[in-house]
Design an enzyme around this catalytic site. Sequence first.
Site, PDB file in Angstrom:
ATOM      1  N   SER A 157      85.760  33.890 159.735  1.00 17.26           N
ATOM      2  CA  SER A 157      84.952  34.166 158.808  1.00 17.26           C
ATOM      3  C   SER A 157      83.449  34.727 159.401  1.00 17.26           C
ATOM      4  O   SER A 157      83.187  34.165 160.473  1.00 17.26           O
ATOM      5  CB  SER A 157      84.783  33.064 157.930  1.00 17.26           C
ATOM      6  OG  SER A 157      83.547  33.506 156.937  1.00 17.26           O
ATOM      7  N   TYR A 171      82.191  24.691 155.633  1.00 16.50           N
ATOM      8  CA  TYR A 171      82.807  25.801 155.963  1.00 16.50           C
ATOM      9  C   TYR A 171      82.315  26.640 157.061  1.00 16.50           C
ATOM     10  O   TYR A 171      83.205  26.853 157.951  1.00 16.50           O
ATOM     11  CB  TYR A 171      83.088  26.524 154.755  1.00 16.50           C
ATOM     12  CG  TYR A 171      83.797  27.692 154.788  1.00 16.50           C
ATOM     13  CD1 TYR A 171      85.046  27.534 154.484  1.00 16.50           C
ATOM     14  CD2 TYR A 171      83.317  29.147 154.946  1.00 16.50           C
ATOM     15  CE1 TYR A 171      86.234  28.657 154.328  1.00 16.50           C
ATOM     16  CE2 TYR A 171      84.020  30.226 155.074  1.00 16.50           C
ATOM     17  CZ  TYR A 171      85.576  29.895 154.866  1.00 16.50           C
ATOM     18  OH  TYR A 171      86.450  30.766 154.812  1.00 16.50           O
TER      19      TYR A 171
HETATM   20  N1  LIG Z   1      88.335  34.335 150.535  1.00 14.23           N
HETATM   21  C1  LIG Z   1      87.448  34.411 151.364  1.00 14.23           C
HETATM   22  O1  LIG Z   1      86.089  34.979 151.056  1.00 14.23           O
HETATM   23  C2  LIG Z   1      87.423  34.224 152.689  1.00 14.23           C
HETATM   24  C3  LIG Z   1      86.661  35.001 153.699  1.00 14.23           C
HETATM   25  C4  LIG Z   1      86.663  34.403 154.904  1.00 14.23           C
HETATM   26  C5  LIG Z   1      87.816  33.918 155.525  1.00 14.23           C
HETATM   27  N2  LIG Z   1      88.465  33.470 154.621  1.00 14.23           N
HETATM   28  C6  LIG Z   1      89.625  32.741 155.051  1.00 14.23           C
HETATM   29  O2  LIG Z   1      90.944  33.111 154.823  1.00 14.23           O
HETATM   30  C7  LIG Z   1      91.786  32.002 154.999  1.00 14.23           C
HETATM   31  C8  LIG Z   1      92.733  32.403 153.499  1.00 14.23           C
HETATM   32  O3  LIG Z   1      92.015  31.902 152.780  1.00 14.23           O
HETATM   33  P1  LIG Z   1      92.353  32.593 151.137  1.00 14.23           P
HETATM   34  O4  LIG Z   1      90.805  33.283 150.715  1.00 14.23           O
HETATM   35  O5  LIG Z   1      93.431  33.531 151.189  1.00 14.23           O
HETATM   36  O6  LIG Z   1      92.681  31.462 150.271  1.00 14.23           O
HETATM   37  P2  LIG Z   1      93.711  30.989 149.356  1.00 14.23           P
HETATM   38  O7  LIG Z   1      93.461  29.706 148.662  1.00 14.23           O
HETATM   39  O8  LIG Z   1      94.316  32.204 148.738  1.00 14.23           O
HETATM   40  O9  LIG Z   1      94.935  30.472 150.483  1.00 14.23           O
HETATM   41  C9  LIG Z   1      94.725  29.314 151.314  1.00 14.23           C
HETATM   42  C10 LIG Z   1      96.053  28.865 151.546  1.00 14.23           C
HETATM   43  O10 LIG Z   1      95.966  27.659 152.353  1.00 14.23           O
HETATM   44  C11 LIG Z   1      96.900  26.746 151.675  1.00 14.23           C
HETATM   45  N3  LIG Z   1      96.523  25.586 152.328  1.00 14.23           N
HETATM   46  C12 LIG Z   1      95.240  24.677 152.095  1.00 14.23           C
HETATM   47  N4  LIG Z   1      95.221  23.560 152.855  1.00 14.23           N
HETATM   48  C13 LIG Z   1      96.747  23.573 153.483  1.00 14.23           C
HETATM   49  C14 LIG Z   1      97.299  22.366 154.283  1.00 14.23           C
HETATM   50  N5  LIG Z   1      96.647  21.239 154.437  1.00 14.23           N
HETATM   51  N6  LIG Z   1      98.541  22.811 154.649  1.00 14.23           N
HETATM   52  C15 LIG Z   1      99.033  23.673 154.207  1.00 14.23           C
HETATM   53  N7  LIG Z   1      98.575  24.848 153.476  1.00 14.23           N
HETATM   54  C16 LIG Z   1      97.358  24.684 153.147  1.00 14.23           C
HETATM   55  C17 LIG Z   1      96.704  26.849 150.294  1.00 14.23           C
HETATM   56  O11 LIG Z   1      97.774  26.105 149.676  1.00 14.23           O
HETATM   57  C18 LIG Z   1      96.771  28.363 150.012  1.00 14.23           C
HETATM   58  O12 LIG Z   1      97.990  28.716 150.117  1.00 14.23           O
HETATM   59  C19 LIG Z   1      91.076  30.664 154.981  1.00 14.23           C
HETATM   60  O13 LIG Z   1      91.133  30.313 156.413  1.00 14.23           O
HETATM   61  C20 LIG Z   1      89.743  31.099 154.667  1.00 14.23           C
HETATM   62  O14 LIG Z   1      88.670  30.274 155.230  1.00 14.23           O
HETATM   63  C21 LIG Z   1      88.740  33.380 153.305  1.00 14.23           C
END
Ligand SMILES: NC(=O)c1ccc[n+]([C@@H]2O[C@H](COP(=O)([O-])OP(=O)(O)OC[C@H]3O[C@@H](n4cnc5c(N)ncnc54)[C@H](O)[C@@H]3O)[C@@H](O)[C@H]2O)c1
Length: 266
Positions: A157, A171
């Site tokens: 991120s 985070y």
């Molecule tokens: N959304 C943003 O702005 C953003 C920005 C930078 C990085 N990210 C990163 O992208 C990645 C995905 O995020 P997203 O925004 O798609 O979120 P999201 O909530 O849509 O997806 C996250 C997924 O991880 C699963 N999950 C969480 N804990 C878990 C566990 N212990 N075991 C198995 N599955 C688990 C959830 O059920 C969900 O399906 C993350 O690493 C997040 O930090 C997101």
Amino acid sequence: MAEREIWSVEKIRNLFDLTGKTAIVTGGSGAFGHDAAKGLAAYGANVVVTSRRAEKIEAAAADIAGATGAKVKAVSCDVIDPDSVEAMVQETVTEFGGVDILVTAAGEADRHPAEEFPIDAWQKVMDSLVKGTYLCCQSAGRQMIKQGGGKIITVGSVRGELGHPGGYSAYGTAKGAVHLLTKQLSTEWAKYHINVNSIAPCIFWTPLTQQVIEDPELKKIFLSRIPWGRVADPQDFIGAVVFLASAASDFVTGEIMAVDGGSTAG
Ligand SMILES: NC(=O)c1ccc[n+]([C@@H]2O[C@H](COP(=O)([O-])OP(=O)(O)OC[C@H]3O[C@@H](n4cnc5c(N)ncnc54)[C@H](O)[C@@H]3O)[C@@H](O)[C@H]2O)c1
């Protein structure tokens, strides 16, 4: 000096082809994971999508298989449980014969002022992002070592590079650790021909960023920091995922690839 292989045009055209490869995408029912899995499937990979809730990943698997014609399997897994992760990797090997690509997109977020962050909530974020990423890399990495190589793509991120006044002491710390873990594994596993890279997105709207969506002031601050003038769409990451999963990136490792509309450029 060894004779240099001159690549055929056909080889160059096929650099991004993933036919016959098998990918695991954790968090495969989430926003990033779903579109990453769809991108890999569209370029020919068999894909295992994993997350904790069976009904959500089964729906994601059916959607991706229907759209791409690829073989897509849903496997439940809790990424912070070593036995669950190992069982998921073994199920992938049984189904498809190996693991060539791992994308670690599972994770949770939480925000509180640093002076008040409840330690259990802080630990939960660290566990899902750092321990979860490590366990998946370790288990899939062992299989890739046996196979003679592979591609690991962690999800970092912008927050892993830059502090933020909005309560990111869990985070941001976790993402910084994911970035360094990526570099560490890339150096340890180069000898096994495993490329380990990270994609570092800026913000995009998902359940993970619900707290920001609900805070108009914070939303404005986030937008003002993205030179491209908009938040990301999970589809913005597909190109980077396919590149880092394919032969096109065979000499790229330890890279933290910002896909952030210029957020970290200035
Ligand atoms: N959304 C943003 O702005 C953003 C920005 C930078 C990085 N990210 C990163 O992208 C990645 C995905 O995020 P997203 O925004 O798609 O979120 P999201 O909530 O849509 O997806 C996250 C997924 O991880 C699963 N999950 C969480 N804990 C878990 C566990 N212990 N075991 C198995 N599955 C688990 C959830 O059920 C969900 O399906 C993350 O690493 C997040 O930090 C997101």
